[in-house]
Design a protein around this motif. Structure first.
Motif, mmCIF file in Angstrom:
data_model
loop_
_atom_site.group_PDB
_atom_site.id
_atom_site.type_symbol
_atom_site.label_atom_id
_atom_site.label_comp_id
_atom_site.label_asym_id
_atom_site.label_seq_id
_atom_site.Cartn_x
_atom_site.Cartn_y
_atom_site.Cartn_z
ATOM 1 N N ARG A 88 -1.085 0.961 -3.772
ATOM 2 C CA ARG A 88 -0.835 0.091 -4.926
ATOM 3 C C ARG A 88 -0.707 0.991 -6.195
ATOM 4 N NH1 ARG A 88 -5.195 -4.109 -5.198
ATOM 5 N NH2 ARG A 88 -6.398 -2.658 -4.187
ATOM 6 N N ALA A 120 -4.143 -0.296 -8.242
ATOM 7 C CA ALA A 120 -5.030 -0.685 -7.169
ATOM 8 C C ALA A 120 -6.359 -0.676 -7.782
ATOM 9 C CB ALA A 120 -5.133 0.516 -6.072
ATOM 10 N N TYR A 177 0.640 -1.076 0.087
ATOM 11 C CA TYR A 177 -0.123 0.012 -0.094
ATOM 12 C C TYR A 177 1.033 1.217 -0.075
ATOM 13 C CZ TYR A 177 -3.361 3.523 1.577
ATOM 14 O OH TYR A 177 -4.251 4.765 1.471
#
Length: 374
Positions: free
Chosen positions: A351, A354, A349
């Motif tokens: 990403r 994502a 995280y």
């Protein structure tokens, strides 16, 4: 056989709901039994009851044979043809054998057997009524308790509430009125046995169906329930009608609907969350009241990694892992919760590509009624 007994059969049919034919069959069986036992006769007899007059006659049934080995069961072809020339071998001849002093014995025996048959018929009616109510909710009255069970009156029958189906935060006293969930209905030699629960997730679902009209009429659907009875529960709800707020419907005006359920469950906290067929959204909703930064989905293992703000980690996990555990049960997905700092250190995280970074907004927020009261 008196006409008064026949009147009594009619009354039993009206008051007990037991078929008159069932009772007549019981009487006939009783009279056959009485004749066989008291007059040393074989079972091949038939009872003829005249329902108009209340009279009774006993007929012995004998098979026509070439050579008689048991005169109680058989009759020679010669003797049979003296009665009627048309009789042939293997026919059955009926001969009246009603004893003069049979009335008193028959009445006494009939009373005993009829009482038993009536009891069995009543048990059958009760079983038929309750087998259709498995996985349903009923209101009962606590009668008594012992080391293993609490006995709850459901009107016609006493149900059993086992110790492991009792809520740990409740104390039951005689005459308490409680709602119970019927988990199992069994036939036993002593009659129907009803098992009920106060901890089953189905109880929570049925309570919402009672309190929320939109659930009862199908506008709002309960998709899943996760429950740790007496402490905390989560339910997910959904509506195909975009104009209906499923969470708000369950909460009710000023929380009145969910409050009634919380009261019935003696203060059990209830989280109501919005269901979604998107696991990212559903898992994030299920973990509320915690905020969620991201949900990483592993479809192959049906597992998710959830990233939450550092200060929300303990809230997301919950006391003794309860919030995460209930969320996993509710969604059917494995949930691994990581703080934002840990997720950054592991490089998961944020990403670059994502799937979705999810932050609950007002539309997707749940309602934790008990916490709001606090």
């Amino acid at each position: 056989m008196s006409s008064e007994l026949l009147d009594a059969l009619t009354l039993l049919e009206k008051e007990k709901g037991i078929s008159r034919d069932v009772l007549i069959d019981a009487i006939e069986a009783a009279l056959v039994s009485a004749y066989r036992r008291n007059f040393n006769q074989a079972q091949n007899v038939r009872i003829d009851l005249n329902l108009e007059t209340g009279s009774m006659r006993v007929f012995a049934r004998k098979e026509v044979v070439e050579e008689v080995f048991d005169p109680r069961l058989e009759i020679s072809i010669e003797e049979a043809q003296r009665i009627n020339p048309n009789y042939r071998e293997e026919d059955v001849v009926e001969m009246e054998v009603t004893p003069k002093d049979f009335g008193r014995i028959a009445a006494q025996t009939a009373k005993q057997v009829v009482t038993q048959r009536v009891r069995e018929a009543e048990r059958g009616i009760i079983y038929s009524e309750f087998i259709d109510r498995e996985e349903d909710i009923m209101t009962g009255i606590v009668q008594r308790q012992d080391a293993k069970f609490i006995y709850v009156s459901l009107g016609k029958i006493e149900a059993i509430l086992p110790a492991n189906e009792q809520m740990p935060n409740e104390r039951y006293k005689p005459h308490d009125r409680i709602k119970v969930f019927i988990t199992k209905v069994e036939k036993t030699t002593k009659g129907p046995q009803i098992f009920v629960s106060r901890t089953h997730p189905g109880l929570l679902k049925r309570l919402f169906e009672i309190e929320v009209p939109e659930i009862y009429d199908g506008t709002v659907e309960i998709k899943s329930v996760a429950r740790e009875a007496g402490d905390r529960s989560k339910i997910s709800v959904h509506s195909d009608n975009t104009e209906v707020d499923p969470v708000g419907s369950c909460v009710g005006p000023k929380g009145t609907r969910v409050q009634a359920i919380v009261n019935e469950l003696k203060g059990e906290k209830i989280d109501i969350v919005k269901w979604s067929n998107d696991p990212v959204v559903f898992v994030a909703n299920a973990l509320s009241p915690s905020k969620v930064l991201d949900v990483i989905v592993n479809e192959a293992d049906k597992a998710t990694t959830v990233v939450v703000p550092d200060y929300q980690l303990s809230l997301a996990i919950g006391k003794r892992g309860q919030n995460a555990r209930l969320a996993a049960k509710l969604t059917g997905w494995k949930i691994d919760i990581k703080s934002e700092t840990e997720a950054r250190e592991k490089g998961i995280y944020p990403r670059e590509e994502a799937l979705l970074t999810y932050t609950p907004d007002d539309d997707d927020s749940d309602f934790d009624f008990a916490d709001d009261l606090d």
